[in-house]
Write a protein that holds these residues in place. Structure first.
Motif, PDB file in Angstrom:
ATOM      1  N   GLY A  96       0.780  -1.229   0.000  1.00 26.05           N
ATOM      2  CA  GLY A  96       0.000   0.000   0.000  1.00 26.05           C
ATOM      3  C   GLY A  96       0.813   1.281   0.000  1.00 26.05           C
ATOM      4  N   ALA A  97       2.021   1.224  -0.544  1.00 29.53           N
ATOM      5  CA  ALA A  97       2.826   2.453  -0.626  1.00 29.53           C
ATOM      6  C   ALA A  97       2.166   3.432  -1.586  1.00 29.53           C
ATOM      7  CB  ALA A  97       4.234   2.126  -1.101  1.00 29.53           C
ATOM      8  N   ASP A  98       2.266   4.723  -1.234  1.00 26.46           N
ATOM      9  CA  ASP A  98       1.683   5.757  -2.094  1.00 26.46           C
ATOM     10  C   ASP A  98       2.816   6.649  -2.578  1.00 26.46           C
ATOM     11  OD1 ASP A  98       0.263   7.692  -3.361  1.00 26.46           O
ATOM     12  OD2 ASP A  98      -0.466   8.658  -1.529  1.00 26.46           O
ATOM     13  N   TRP A  99       3.359   6.328  -3.739  1.00 26.49           N
ATOM     14  CA  TRP A  99       4.546   7.025  -4.233  1.00 26.49           C
ATOM     15  C   TRP A  99       4.212   8.413  -4.778  1.00 26.49           C
ATOM     16  CZ3 TRP A  99       9.672   4.956  -4.664  1.00 26.49           C
ATOM     17  CH2 TRP A  99       9.809   3.659  -4.148  1.00 26.49           C
ATOM     18  N   GLY A 100       2.996   8.617  -5.191  1.00 29.94           N
ATOM     19  CA  GLY A 100       2.626   9.927  -5.725  1.00 29.94           C
ATOM     20  C   GLY A 100       2.510   9.918  -7.235  1.00 29.94           C
ATOM     21  N   ASN A 101       2.486  11.100  -7.783  1.00 24.34           N
ATOM     22  CA  ASN A 101       2.322  11.268  -9.231  1.00 24.34           C
ATOM     23  C   ASN A 101       3.367  10.451 -10.003  1.00 24.34           C
ATOM     24  OD1 ASN A 101       3.009  12.507 -11.864  1.00 24.34           O
ATOM     25  ND2 ASN A 101       1.311  13.862 -11.355  1.00 24.34           N
ATOM     26  N   PRO A 102       2.918   9.539 -10.849  1.00 26.04           N
ATOM     27  CA  PRO A 102       3.874   8.653 -11.539  1.00 26.04           C
ATOM     28  C   PRO A 102       4.948   9.398 -12.327  1.00 26.04           C
ATOM     29  CG  PRO A 102       1.623   7.921 -11.900  1.00 26.04           C
ATOM     30  CD  PRO A 102       1.532   9.246 -11.209  1.00 26.04           C
ATOM     31  N   PHE A 103       4.562  10.513 -12.937  1.00 24.01           N
ATOM     32  CA  PHE A 103       5.538  11.259 -13.733  1.00 24.01           C
ATOM     33  C   PHE A 103       6.615  11.852 -12.818  1.00 24.01           C
ATOM     34  CE2 PHE A 103       6.683  14.990 -16.486  1.00 24.01           C
ATOM     35  CZ  PHE A 103       7.331  14.228 -17.456  1.00 24.01           C
ATOM     36  N   GLY A 104       6.155  12.404 -11.698  1.00 25.05           N
ATOM     37  CA  GLY A 104       7.117  12.953 -10.729  1.00 25.05           C
ATOM     38  C   GLY A 104       8.003  11.863 -10.152  1.00 25.05           C
ATOM     39  N   VAL A 105       7.401  10.707  -9.868  1.00 26.51           N
ATOM     40  CA  VAL A 105       8.182   9.575  -9.350  1.00 26.51           C
ATOM     41  C   VAL A 105       9.216   9.147 -10.386  1.00 26.51           C
ATOM     42  CG1 VAL A 105       8.069   7.156  -8.624  1.00 26.51           C
ATOM     43  CG2 VAL A 105       6.326   8.770  -7.853  1.00 26.51           C
ATOM     44  N   ALA A 106       8.787   9.101 -11.645  1.00 28.97           N
ATOM     45  CA  ALA A 106       9.712   8.678 -12.708  1.00 28.97           C
ATOM     46  C   ALA A 106      10.903   9.620 -12.804  1.00 28.97           C
ATOM     47  CB  ALA A 106       8.969   8.625 -14.044  1.00 28.97           C
TER      48      ALA A 106
END
Lengths: 390, 314
Positions: free
Chosen positions: A270-280
């Motif tokens: 259940g990790a919430d990494w955030g906006n995929p683009f920002g994570v990338a």
């Protein structure tokens, strides 16, 4: 370019056939993130309150101001305060682990502040709840700083003739009671906080990437000990292509591992990494930084084994300082400054920023990570070239 | 450079600290010729090979491959060279086919050409039926053959083998030597380093004797033997007076010297094959009952001994 891709493809094929890569890059971080989250996740989770005790023996404007701060942190869900009549009772509560830490505002605190004398506010911590104690200490320090600013402002106003002496006490009291800046900061801190599952997923992912990203130089040293290096550099390809191919393989394997970890921790714990683009963006920049660091470190070695040992030491130290395991620098300005030297801290902070903001907010963090990549590449390149010599 | 030379090395020097690893070494190899560098371990063979293949920069001297200067940064001449390093230079966790295709791509081969050449080489080195198995599962001899096969993939004009039979079982060693003979017969120039005299004698059209970084002499085996004034060695065992027998031999035409050593008569003879019947007759006349006679032609061992003052296997 063909040679770079050929060497990268060969290295990736070799890595994927080596099952230890899957263990190091995927299974170990997933398993540890799961365990860390299970054991420590509540401490860092934004939905869990820290139990603190408060002793207000002052009952003056300064303690009222502090009460306001505690109320705001309680309203934000960070603190769960309990009042105690005196320091002894608070200490007993801490010892009994009823609370993780306690604030003691002594009698006469406001009066000493008003008169410009030094005043002490005590924080009692429990060694078994060091994180709570560290956070309590940070809150107290920030509050003390705001009180000093308030008192200094009042004194300055008096000196400039803005305030009459009989107005000083009221002004100082007002400064002490005014909503302190720390309350605002605390709200920001809360919103920028990664949840426990996300924190440990990200922290352990970046930690284990250290062991994958450094394979470029250790693989080069392995070519030497394995006898294939002469054949590689006797081929009609520039020597830099050998290094570039190996670096590319390391980067691609690391990015692949990170992608699996991001998806895996999201689905499994259940990790919430955030906006995929920002994570990338952050992941790419962090991988580049870690690749540069580990290959520069490994290039000082004479053998693959020596290189791997050096890299392990550096990876673990950076993970500890950078907060991959626990937020070790919390409340300690020296450690916080040292943590800024690690990609771990910038990666984790960037992710935290992404939780509250938008993709653009991660760019400064990504920029620092890229700068690290450039600096470490510049440091390591002369030594890496040596590794390609016959 | 003469146009009939695929490799031309002139005045090569290389120093490591105080040690002169290669000292003014010059030689050339013609197309289809097998040139041997013969010398003991530490003589400078591998350093010479490293300079010739562009792995090391020479302190002085020049190397040209097919007329193109070879340096550590030169790429064009590398296309004409196939290197078989002394140590196995294969990836154990890749199959034979994957090893071949990887190195083939580095030499610019691709697509159908690469597939066809890889299949061809797998046949030549006898690994077609094990092509998909990882190299770590191969025997030592199979790995050696793959090591050579990789160097052949791009059809080099010059094949350089650095002691390819060290640590190889006799069967594989013979297979390697036969492969080199076939390649040389097909027109490939070969530079072959070894410290085995019999390999140099069997394979090499010309041989360079190298020791302590210096090329002591070069030429065909016959030229080298003649160069040291080599004579056949006649060794006789028998009962009776060995001294009398040696004295009788010394009186024969063609016998340059004769003496007694280790319970035998030893004589240096010009053309022992012709002298042997007469020698046996005079030995009998001298009262010696001959039990054994052996004629040994001078070989590279004698050449090496004469040039360096020590045996090649020392």
């Amino acid at each position: 370019m063909n040679a770079v891709l050929t060497i990268a493809a060969k290295d990736i094929r070799q890595r994927l056939r080596d099952r230890s890569v899957f263990i190091i890059a995927i299974l170990a971080p997933l398993a540890l993130a799961f365990v860390f989250n299970l054991v420590f996740g509540g401490v860092l989770g934004g939905n869990v309150q820290l139990s603190v005790g408060v002793v207000d023996a002052d009952e003056g404007p300064v303690s009222d101001g502090f009460a306001g701060l505690v109320d705001s942190l309680e309203a934000a869900g960070l603190l769960d305060p309990t009042s105690y009549p005196d320091a002894a009772a608070a200490r007993a509560a801490v010892d009994d682990e009823d609370v993780g830490a306690a604030f003691v505002l002594p009698e006469g605190l406001s009066a000493r502040v008003r008169s410009g004398q030094s005043a002490t506010m005590e924080v009692i911590g429990n060694v078994d709840a060091s994180t709570t104690a560290a956070i309590a200490s940070a809150i107290a320090e920030r509050f003390a700083a705001s009180v000093r600013i308030g008192a200094l402002s009042a004194a300055t106003a008096l000196g400039a003739g803005v305030l009459a002496p009989d107005e000083l006490e009221a002004a100082a009291a007002e400064a002490g009671m005014a909503p302190p800046p720390v309350a605002v900061t605390a709200v920001e801190t809360d919103t920028r906080q990664l949840t426990g599952s996300t924190y440990y997923s990200a922290g352990l992912a970046i930690f284990f990437i250290f062991f994958i990203a450094g394979l470029a130089i250790t693989s080069m040293l392995g070519e030497r000990s394995g006898g294939t290096l002469p054949r590689l550099i006797a081929a009609p390809i520039p020597r830099y292509a050998v290094l570039a191919g190996k670096a590319l393989a390391s980067i691609l394997v690391s990015l692949g591992a990170m992608a699996v970890l991001v998806i895996g921790t999201t689905l499994l714990i259940g990790a919430d990494w955030g906006n995929p683009f920002g994570v990338a963006i952050l992941v790419v920049c962090a991988v580049l930084a870690v690749t540069a660091i580990m290959n520069a470190i490994g290039s000082f070695a004479r053998s693959a084994e020596q290189g791997a040992n050096l890299q392990s030491v550096v990876g673990i130290v950076m993970a500890m300082l950078g907060g991959s395991f626990i937020p070790i620098s919390l409340g300690n300005p020296v450690l916080a400054a040292v943590a800024r030297l690690t990609p771990n801290a910038w990666f984790l902070d960037g992710l935290a920023e992404l939780q509250a903001g938008n993709v653009a907010d991660v760019l400064p963090y990504a920029g620092v990570l890229l700068l690290m990549a450039v600096v470490w590449t510049a440091i390591g390149l002369p030594f890496m070239r040596r590794a390609v010599a016959a | 450079m003469a146009s009939d030379r695929i490799l031309d090395a002139v005045g090569l020097r290389k120093r490591f600290g105080d040690r002169e690893a290669v000292n003014d070494v010059s030689f050339h190899v013609a197309p289809g010729e097998t040139y041997g560098l013969l010398g003991p371990n530490g003589a400078g063979k591998t350093t010479t090979i490293s300079i010739v293949t562009g792995l090391l920069a020479a302190d002085a001297g020049t190397v040209a491959v097919a007329g193109q200067p070879m340096t550590p940064t030169a790429l064009a001449p590398r296309r004409d060279v196939g290197l078989v390093p002394q140590d196995l230079a294969i990836y154990p966790d890749l199959s034979a086919r994957e090893n071949l295709k990887f190195f083939g791509r580095l030499y610019g081969l691709s697509g159908g050409t690469l597939e066809a050449r890889a299949a061809e080489v797998l046949d030549v080195i006898g690994l077609a039926d094990r092509a998909r198995d990882r190299a770590k599962t191969y025997s030592g001899g199979m790995k050696r053959r793959l090591n050579i096969g990789i160097a052949l993939l791009h059809r080099p004009k010059l094949l350089i083998l650095d002691e390819p039979t060290v640590g190889v079982d006799p069967q594989s060693r013979n297979a390697i030597l036969e492969a080199v003979e076939r390649l040389s017969g097909a027109g490939t120039a070969v530079l072959y380093t070894t410290h085995y005299m019999e390999e140099a004698e069997r394979l090499c059209d010309r041989i360079g004797i190298i020791d302590q970084g210096r090329l002591m002499a070069e030429g065909t085996k016959g030229e080298l033997v003649r160069g040291i004034g080599g004579r056949d060695q006649l060794t006789v065992r028998g009962t009776g007076s060995l001294e009398a027998g040696a004295a009788a031999l010394r009186a024969l035409p063609g016998v340059e010297s004769a003496g007694v050593a280790d319970g035998t008569i030893q004589a240096a003879v010009v053309n022992a094959g012709q002298v042997l019947p007469q020698a046996l007759a005079v030995l009998t006349e001298a009262g010696l009952s001959v039990t054994a006679a052996n004629v040994e032609e001078p070989g590279l061992e004698h050449v090496f001994l004469a040039l360096t003052g020590k045996a090649l296997r020392d």
